[in-house]
Design a protein around this motif. Structure first.
Motif, PDB file in Angstrom:
ATOM      1  N   ILE A  58       0.835  -1.206   0.000  1.00  0.00           N
ATOM      2  CA  ILE A  58       0.000   0.000   0.000  1.00  0.00           C
ATOM      3  C   ILE A  58       0.868   1.253   0.000  1.00  0.00           C
ATOM      4  O   ILE A  58       0.566   2.227  -0.710  1.00  0.00           O
ATOM      5  N   GLU A  59       1.957   1.236   0.757  1.00  0.00           N
ATOM      6  CA  GLU A  59       2.855   2.391   0.768  1.00  0.00           C
ATOM      7  C   GLU A  59       3.426   2.649  -0.634  1.00  0.00           C
ATOM      8  O   GLU A  59       3.438   3.786  -1.106  1.00  0.00           O
ATOM      9  N   ARG A  60       3.888   1.596  -1.323  1.00  0.00           N
ATOM     10  CA  ARG A  60       4.429   1.764  -2.670  1.00  0.00           C
ATOM     11  C   ARG A  60       3.340   2.174  -3.648  1.00  0.00           C
ATOM     12  O   ARG A  60       3.544   3.031  -4.503  1.00  0.00           O
ATOM     13  N   TYR A  61       2.157   1.571  -3.518  1.00  0.00           N
ATOM     14  CA  TYR A  61       1.027   1.923  -4.378  1.00  0.00           C
ATOM     15  C   TYR A  61       0.717   3.417  -4.232  1.00  0.00           C
ATOM     16  O   TYR A  61       0.573   4.124  -5.234  1.00  0.00           O
ATOM     17  N   ASP A  62       0.640   3.896  -2.998  1.00  0.00           N
ATOM     18  CA  ASP A  62       0.347   5.314  -2.757  1.00  0.00           C
ATOM     19  C   ASP A  62       1.432   6.217  -3.339  1.00  0.00           C
ATOM     20  O   ASP A  62       1.140   7.303  -3.857  1.00  0.00           O
ATOM     21  N   GLU A  63       2.689   5.782  -3.269  1.00  0.00           N
ATOM     22  CA  GLU A  63       3.777   6.558  -3.894  1.00  0.00           C
ATOM     23  C   GLU A  63       3.576   6.642  -5.402  1.00  0.00           C
ATOM     24  O   GLU A  63       3.814   7.694  -6.005  1.00  0.00           O
ATOM     25  N   MET A  64       3.130   5.546  -6.009  1.00  0.00           N
ATOM     26  CA  MET A  64       2.874   5.550  -7.455  1.00  0.00           C
ATOM     27  C   MET A  64       1.721   6.485  -7.801  1.00  0.00           C
ATOM     28  O   MET A  64       1.774   7.199  -8.802  1.00  0.00           O
ATOM     29  N   VAL A  65       0.686   6.495  -6.983  1.00  0.00           N
ATOM     30  CA  VAL A  65      -0.448   7.402  -7.208  1.00  0.00           C
ATOM     31  C   VAL A  65       0.022   8.856  -7.132  1.00  0.00           C
ATOM     32  O   VAL A  65      -0.351   9.689  -7.966  1.00  0.00           O
ATOM     33  N   GLU A  66       0.858   9.160  -6.140  1.00  0.00           N
ATOM     34  CA  GLU A  66       1.362  10.526  -5.957  1.00  0.00           C
ATOM     35  C   GLU A  66       2.237  10.984  -7.121  1.00  0.00           C
ATOM     36  O   GLU A  66       2.308  12.185  -7.403  1.00  0.00           O
ATOM     37  N   ALA A  67       2.889  10.059  -7.800  1.00  0.00           N
ATOM     38  CA  ALA A  67       3.739  10.386  -8.949  1.00  0.00           C
ATOM     39  C   ALA A  67       2.872  10.415 -10.217  1.00  0.00           C
ATOM     40  O   ALA A  67       3.165   9.770 -11.220  1.00  0.00           O
ATOM     41  N   LYS A  68       1.813  11.171 -10.165  1.00  0.00           N
ATOM     42  CA  LYS A  68       0.806  11.245 -11.225  1.00  0.00           C
ATOM     43  C   LYS A  68       1.455  11.376 -12.603  1.00  0.00           C
ATOM     44  O   LYS A  68       2.370  12.151 -12.793  1.00  0.00           O
ATOM     45  N   GLY A  69       0.959  10.580 -13.533  1.00  0.00           N
ATOM     46  CA  GLY A  69       1.448  10.647 -14.902  1.00  0.00           C
ATOM     47  C   GLY A  69       2.708   9.838 -15.149  1.00  0.00           C
ATOM     48  O   GLY A  69       3.311   9.951 -16.213  1.00  0.00           O
ATOM     49  N   THR A  70       3.111   9.011 -14.187  1.00  0.00           N
ATOM     50  CA  THR A  70       4.358   8.258 -14.329  1.00  0.00           C
ATOM     51  C   THR A  70       4.134   6.753 -14.358  1.00  0.00           C
ATOM     52  O   THR A  70       4.698   6.065 -15.201  1.00  0.00           O
ATOM     53  N   TYR A  71       3.336   6.218 -13.456  1.00  0.00           N
ATOM     54  CA  TYR A  71       3.196   4.767 -13.306  1.00  0.00           C
ATOM     55  C   TYR A  71       1.836   4.284 -13.792  1.00  0.00           C
ATOM     56  O   TYR A  71       0.794   4.770 -13.344  1.00  0.00           O
ATOM     57  N   TYR A  72       1.884   3.290 -14.685  1.00  0.00           N
ATOM     58  CA  TYR A  72       0.681   2.683 -15.246  1.00  0.00           C
ATOM     59  C   TYR A  72       0.853   1.164 -15.146  1.00  0.00           C
ATOM     60  O   TYR A  72       1.326   0.519 -16.068  1.00  0.00           O
ATOM     61  N   PHE A  73       0.529   0.626 -13.979  1.00  0.00           N
ATOM     62  CA  PHE A  73       0.675  -0.802 -13.721  1.00  0.00           C
ATOM     63  C   PHE A  73      -0.660  -1.458 -14.019  1.00  0.00           C
ATOM     64  O   PHE A  73      -1.679  -1.096 -13.433  1.00  0.00           O
ATOM     65  N   ALA A  74      -0.651  -2.412 -14.949  1.00  0.00           N
ATOM     66  CA  ALA A  74      -1.881  -3.112 -15.332  1.00  0.00           C
ATOM     67  C   ALA A  74      -1.815  -4.561 -14.861  1.00  0.00           C
ATOM     68  O   ALA A  74      -0.719  -5.122 -14.698  1.00  0.00           O
ATOM     69  N   VAL A  75      -2.974  -5.132 -14.637  1.00  0.00           N
ATOM     70  CA  VAL A  75      -3.064  -6.536 -14.232  1.00  0.00           C
ATOM     71  C   VAL A  75      -4.132  -7.242 -15.061  1.00  0.00           C
ATOM     72  O   VAL A  75      -5.068  -6.622 -15.553  1.00  0.00           O
ATOM     73  N   ILE A  76      -3.939  -8.542 -15.201  1.00  0.00           N
ATOM     74  CA  ILE A  76      -4.958  -9.404 -15.795  1.00  0.00           C
ATOM     75  C   ILE A  76      -5.566 -10.193 -14.645  1.00  0.00           C
ATOM     76  O   ILE A  76      -4.846 -10.829 -13.870  1.00  0.00           O
ATOM     77  N   GLU A  77      -6.876 -10.130 -14.541  1.00  0.00           N
ATOM     78  CA  GLU A  77      -7.579 -10.827 -13.470  1.00  0.00           C
ATOM     79  C   GLU A  77      -8.410 -11.958 -14.060  1.00  0.00           C
ATOM     80  O   GLU A  77      -9.041 -11.806 -15.110  1.00  0.00           O
ATOM     81  N   HIS A  78      -8.389 -13.107 -13.374  1.00  0.00           N
ATOM     82  CA  HIS A  78      -9.175 -14.277 -13.762  1.00  0.00           C
ATOM     83  C   HIS A  78      -9.656 -14.951 -12.483  1.00  0.00           C
ATOM     84  O   HIS A  78      -8.850 -15.295 -11.618  1.00  0.00           O
ATOM     85  N   GLU A  79     -10.955 -15.106 -12.366  1.00  0.00           N
ATOM     86  CA  GLU A  79     -11.571 -15.732 -11.188  1.00  0.00           C
ATOM     87  C   GLU A  79     -11.071 -15.092  -9.883  1.00  0.00           C
ATOM     88  O   GLU A  79     -10.682 -15.784  -8.938  1.00  0.00           O
ATOM     89  N   HIS A  80     -11.047 -13.766  -9.850  1.00  0.00           N
ATOM     90  CA  HIS A  80     -10.692 -12.959  -8.679  1.00  0.00           C
ATOM     91  C   HIS A  80      -9.232 -13.097  -8.266  1.00  0.00           C
ATOM     92  O   HIS A  80      -8.885 -12.812  -7.119  1.00  0.00           O
ATOM     93  N   ARG A  81      -8.376 -13.560  -9.187  1.00  0.00           N
ATOM     94  CA  ARG A  81      -6.940 -13.688  -8.923  1.00  0.00           C
ATOM     95  C   ARG A  81      -6.166 -12.933 -10.005  1.00  0.00           C
ATOM     96  O   ARG A  81      -6.578 -12.904 -11.166  1.00  0.00           O
ATOM     97  N   ILE A  82      -5.044 -12.354  -9.610  1.00  0.00           N
ATOM     98  CA  ILE A  82      -4.160 -11.697 -10.570  1.00  0.00           C
ATOM     99  C   ILE A  82      -3.344 -12.786 -11.250  1.00  0.00           C
ATOM    100  O   ILE A  82      -2.626 -13.545 -10.588  1.00  0.00           O
ATOM    101  N   VAL A  83      -3.446 -12.873 -12.575  1.00  0.00           N
ATOM    102  CA  VAL A  83      -2.710 -13.887 -13.331  1.00  0.00           C
ATOM    103  C   VAL A  83      -1.740 -13.261 -14.332  1.00  0.00           C
ATOM    104  O   VAL A  83      -1.031 -13.989 -15.030  1.00  0.00           O
TER     105      VAL A  83
END
Length: 176
Positions: A58-83
């Protein structure tokens, strides 16, 4: 409608790419609650993670949010799991008319979902985000054994990667 817990607006991902995923698979921005959905299980296929608690995530996630316009982390979700995972990091430059260059990082697909075209679709999603943000190119580094995959994704070898590590020497899995 955008999810306020998402790292970035899902509208940056091409609708054509989003619709191309197999039934039951969804591409979306990383969310604050993804720690408990197997995010690190998926990412650990790529490299060593270390001991990362939910608070650390959460701390790293919040740092990424604060660095607006820099981090675009995408995930693929399947059956409620990140795959699947993948990141676009946007570098703002002075050259190319103050252009933006995208850096593709941390492409990882869960072992039981490899060979289904999900890696290619992740790259296409990240490329679409870069185009929508106005990047003039995306670049990535990979090992020689992964080069054929990235060629299939439309990437070509254009340079030599150089590294200067500032940590103790380790085996390839434990080295970023």
């Amino acid at each position: 409608m955008n999810n306020p817990e998402a790292l970035f607006s899902a509208s940056l991902i091409s609708q054509d790419v989003s619709r191309s995923f197999p039934d039951g698979f969804t591409i979306r921005p990383l969310e604050r609650g993804d720690y408990s959905k197997g995010f690190f299980d998926c990412l650990s296929i790529l490299t060593w993670i270390g001991d990362v608690s939910e608070a650390d995530f959460i701390e790293r996630y919040d740092e990424m949010v604060e660095a607006k316009g820099t981090y675009y982390f995408a995930v693929i979700e399947h059956e409620h799991r990140i795959v699947g995972t993948g990141a676009l990091i946007v570098e703002k430059k002075f050259i190319h008319q103050r252009g933006k260059c995208g850096h593709i990082e941390e492409i990882s697909i869960a072992k039981d979902h490899q060979k289904k075209g999900l890696g290619l679709k992740m790259i296409q999603a990240l490329d679409s985000i870069a185009v929508n943000l106005g990047c003039y190119k995306n670049i990535l580094n990979c090992g020689a054994h992964n080069e054929p995959f990235y060629v299939k994704c439309g990437y070509g070898n254009s340079a030599i990667e150089m590294s200067h590590y500032f940590e103790e020497e380790r085996d390839d899995y434990h080295r970023g």
